[in-house]
Design a protein around this motif. Structure first.
Motif, PDB file in Angstrom:
ATOM      1  N   CYS A 104      33.752  48.422  43.232  1.00 21.38           N
ATOM      2  CA  CYS A 104      33.806  49.869  42.977  1.00 21.38           C
ATOM      3  C   CYS A 104      34.861  50.247  41.931  1.00 21.38           C
ATOM      4  CB  CYS A 104      34.057  50.638  44.273  1.00 21.38           C
ATOM      5  SG  CYS A 104      35.728  50.458  44.951  1.00 21.38           S
ATOM      6  N   ASN A 105      35.704  49.291  41.553  1.00 25.15           N
ATOM      7  CA  ASN A 105      36.761  49.493  40.547  1.00 25.15           C
ATOM      8  C   ASN A 105      37.899  50.394  41.021  1.00 25.15           C
ATOM      9  OD1 ASN A 105      36.746  47.902  38.337  1.00 25.15           O
ATOM     10  ND2 ASN A 105      35.836  49.401  36.965  1.00 25.15           N
ATOM     11  N   GLU A 110      44.568  46.117  50.063  1.00 23.21           N
ATOM     12  CA  GLU A 110      44.292  44.819  50.663  1.00 23.21           C
ATOM     13  C   GLU A 110      43.770  43.885  49.572  1.00 23.21           C
ATOM     14  OE1 GLU A 110      44.923  43.910  53.712  1.00 23.21           O
ATOM     15  OE2 GLU A 110      45.511  45.896  54.408  1.00 23.21           O
ATOM     16  N   PRO A 111      44.235  42.646  49.512  1.00 24.36           N
ATOM     17  CA  PRO A 111      43.795  41.735  48.460  1.00 24.36           C
ATOM     18  C   PRO A 111      42.430  41.088  48.697  1.00 24.36           C
ATOM     19  CG  PRO A 111      45.454  40.666  49.811  1.00 24.36           C
ATOM     20  CD  PRO A 111      45.338  42.088  50.305  1.00 24.36           C
ATOM     21  N   PHE A 112      41.940  41.095  49.944  1.00 23.31           N
ATOM     22  CA  PHE A 112      40.702  40.400  50.269  1.00 23.31           C
ATOM     23  C   PHE A 112      39.517  41.306  50.558  1.00 23.31           C
ATOM     24  CE2 PHE A 112      44.044  37.359  51.477  1.00 23.31           C
ATOM     25  CZ  PHE A 112      43.651  36.272  50.707  1.00 23.31           C
ATOM     26  N   PHE A 113      39.759  42.593  50.843  1.00 19.63           N
ATOM     27  CA  PHE A 113      38.643  43.501  51.107  1.00 19.63           C
ATOM     28  C   PHE A 113      39.001  44.894  50.599  1.00 19.63           C
ATOM     29  CE2 PHE A 113      41.199  43.501  54.949  1.00 19.63           C
ATOM     30  CZ  PHE A 113      41.330  44.855  55.261  1.00 19.63           C
ATOM     31  N   CYS A 114      37.981  45.651  50.261  1.00 19.23           N
ATOM     32  CA  CYS A 114      38.202  46.970  49.685  1.00 19.23           C
ATOM     33  C   CYS A 114      38.637  47.959  50.758  1.00 19.23           C
ATOM     34  CB  CYS A 114      36.946  47.465  48.987  1.00 19.23           C
ATOM     35  SG  CYS A 114      37.233  49.007  48.085  1.00 19.23           S
ATOM     36  N   PRO A 120      30.570  56.592  48.476  1.00 19.80           N
ATOM     37  CA  PRO A 120      30.434  55.973  49.791  1.00 19.80           C
ATOM     38  C   PRO A 120      31.372  54.768  49.918  1.00 19.80           C
ATOM     39  CG  PRO A 120      28.605  55.326  48.403  1.00 19.80           C
ATOM     40  CD  PRO A 120      29.432  56.308  47.613  1.00 19.80           C
ATOM     41  N   LYS A 121      31.655  54.396  51.149  1.00 18.08           N
ATOM     42  CA  LYS A 121      32.591  53.294  51.412  1.00 18.08           C
ATOM     43  C   LYS A 121      32.097  52.020  50.745  1.00 18.08           C
ATOM     44  CE  LYS A 121      35.450  51.407  55.011  1.00 18.08           C
ATOM     45  NZ  LYS A 121      36.641  51.328  54.204  1.00 18.08           N
TER      46      LYS A 121
END
Length: 162
Positions: A104-105, A110-114, A120-121
């Protein structure tokens, strides 16, 4: 012949024997990868190649063809892999705890998940099938490499964005 090479070849022969069944795996892709890349990584992080292969084998929890792969152990200096001396050196690089989600840019903490608040999420994960879409930060930690012999991939720290 060098003792280190003999021990390395002995460990490799055991890996091949355990995986082979009725097949001849001397020229299997994972064997070629082990022969080519384990010695390179050993030099890169300053350990003996047989110590590295032994450490990897102790940690292996899947078939050799999956464990000894380009994802786990790409060529050193290939594909933008950075080798840090220590975890502390790595932490300096991402001290803001802000990472760019490759999907999503947006900024994630968090380094491993957005974890962005984008709607939207997003829900992207660095450890998913497509990784960081070629936009992440790939690295290894030299002083812990025997305990965790792999190249890590996280979302790009904003400090490293160009």
């Amino acid at each position: 012949m060098n003792k280190s090479i003999t021990k390395f070849e002995s460990i490799l022969a055991k890996i091949i024997d355990r995986a082979a069944g009725d097949e001849d795996l001397k020229d299997a892709p994972f064997v070629q990868l082990i022969r080519a890349q384990v010695p390179l990584w050993a030099r890169c992080v300053g350990v003996k190649q047989d110590d590295l292969l032994e450490a990897m084998e102790k940690l292996r929890n899947s078939a050799p063809g999956i464990w000894y792969s380009e994802d786990r152990l790409p060529l050193p200096d290939a594909a933008g892999v950075v080798v840090y001396e220590s975890l502390d050196e790595f932490k300096l690089v991402c001290s803001s705890h802000r990472f760019r989600c490759p999907s999503c840019n947006e900024i994630s903490h968090e380094p491993f998940f957005c974890s962005s608040e984008a709607k939207p999420k997003c829900n992207w994960k660095a450890y998913g099938l497509q990784g960081c879409l070629g936009k992440g930060h790939r690295f290894a930690i030299k002083d812990t490499f025997l305990a965790n012999p792999k190249v890590h991939e996280i979302f790009m720290p904003v400090e490293l964005e160009h």
